[in-house]
Enzyme design. Sequence first.
Site, PDB file in Angstrom:
ATOM      1  CB  CYS A  22      55.938  31.227  59.481  1.00  0.00           C
ATOM      2  SG  CYS A  22      55.474  32.144  60.371  1.00  0.00           S
TER       3      CYS A  22
ATOM      4  CG  HIS B  77      58.957  35.502  60.610  1.00  0.00           C
ATOM      5  ND1 HIS B  77      58.668  35.429  58.933  1.00  0.00           N
ATOM      6  CD2 HIS B  77      57.716  35.215  60.730  1.00  0.00           C
ATOM      7  CE1 HIS B  77      57.979  34.253  59.249  1.00  0.00           C
ATOM      8  NE2 HIS B  77      57.307  34.654  60.798  1.00  0.00           N
TER       9      HIS B  77
ATOM     10  CB  CYS C 238      58.151  27.479  64.422  1.00  0.00           C
ATOM     11  SG  CYS C 238      59.019  28.877  64.514  1.00  0.00           S
TER      12      CYS C 238
ATOM     13  N   GLY D 289      52.905  28.646  62.748  1.00  0.00           N
ATOM     14  CA  GLY D 289      51.637  28.674  63.584  1.00  0.00           C
ATOM     15  C   GLY D 289      50.935  26.778  63.106  1.00  0.00           C
TER      16      GLY D 289
END
Length: 479
Positions: A139, A429, A461, A463
């Site tokens: 991300c 997103h 954040c 993954g």
Amino acid sequence: MDKAINRQKLLLQHLNPTSTHSPQPHNSTIFPLMCSAGDGGAYERKAAFGDDVVIVAAYRTAICKAKRGGFKDTLADDLLAPVLKAVIAKTNINPSEVGDIVVGTVLAPGSARAIECRMAAFYAGFPDTVPIRTVNRQCSSGLQAVADVAAYIKAGFYDIAYGWRSNLNGTAFQETDILLVNYLIKSKSSSTIGTGIAAGVESMTLDRVDRLRQINPKVEEFPQAKDCLLPMGLTSENVAERYGVTRQEQDQAAVESHKRAAAAISLGKFTEEIVTVSTKIVDPKTGEEKNITVSVDDGVRSNIDMLDLAKLKPSFKKDGTSTAGNSSQVSDGAGAVLLMKRSLANKRRLPILGVFRSFVAVGVDPGVMGIGPAFAIPEAVKSAGLKLGYINLFEINEAFASQYVYCCKKLNLDDQKVNVNGGALALGHPLGATGARCVATLLHEMKRRGRDCRFGVISMCIGSGMGAAAVLERGEYNL
């Protein structure tokens, strides 16, 4: 012999060009300057600020709902091309001067997406001499692309690339050329230029999150390795449970995100950062194809309230608190950021949107991957020589309301400084594009706020258990 001498003269002219003024002796001494920051705090600057890596343009497409929104029938290369073209067209930079294009992208197979990005660069008018590559840090890929380009500019890598294209007309370097270049770069005595584009693109309509094709049985011996395989929704539930984030807090964060995003759209705040895209959309019932233009984020719901969200069932766990309403939308979109040295921006008389001050990526427990920003932000702020209280605005990606609420509470952030125009819970997103989107949104908001807004932070954040954060300074602050 004469030919070799002439080649080296060409390199010297590029790396240490002549000036109409008298040559100045090189001075590598750095003198600290103390400037006010935030509410009277001190911030250490360096006199050699011409070497600052600055952002002169940052644009994005609208963010659209995957499979149902305005980009559901738009290919990834057609999403990327308009923003690549925009950063060049709006700054009048010669495309051939770009040292590299780095594109953050997550879901598509790496080699396939890399080819699509190369195709997009041609659509946007870049010559074949300008290279392109992709980067995938989940991300944070779009923000990682910005950090990579900034680092390459600072290191002078793009100066050599441009010199090769413009001065040597594609002729391969000889060994003596490389030795000369290395000497000049290491001596830091050359007057350099450097321009790069960081971008991000994701079509979550076309590409999806897939599990590993084959899982190594060894993960059973390593609990944290096994947690890397957890669906993101379950990590959200873990954050809520471990750190006591309630369903009500999560739903309230979602309502506020939509409310702020709707207000921003109504006031035209996103107009300056969004590039209008002409594309097509296909009616799923009739198959009829229609030409459309997309210029507004289509996932924002202005009338959403707590009662609506309370009706939604948990999405990832039977007795959980994360729902479709308080989790980020899956989306399609793209963004691009044009970076260069301040000295070049000043020479070209380009307005400076922001200065790239620091970037940090950190690792956290994969089982609660959403807590990443709570640890990345303090490190990035410290790396920039600042304190958290000096930061005027934050763009923290709202992957899930649980992790967003936790991070804000952990850092004791002022709600009026965080995601002031909404975030991913409302806007969406598009994984690889989110970092570039956040850069565009943050810098344009800082520009609107003027001298009362000097420093901004972007964070998300990641993954498998990481967090990333960058500190940007408003570009015209000291002018």
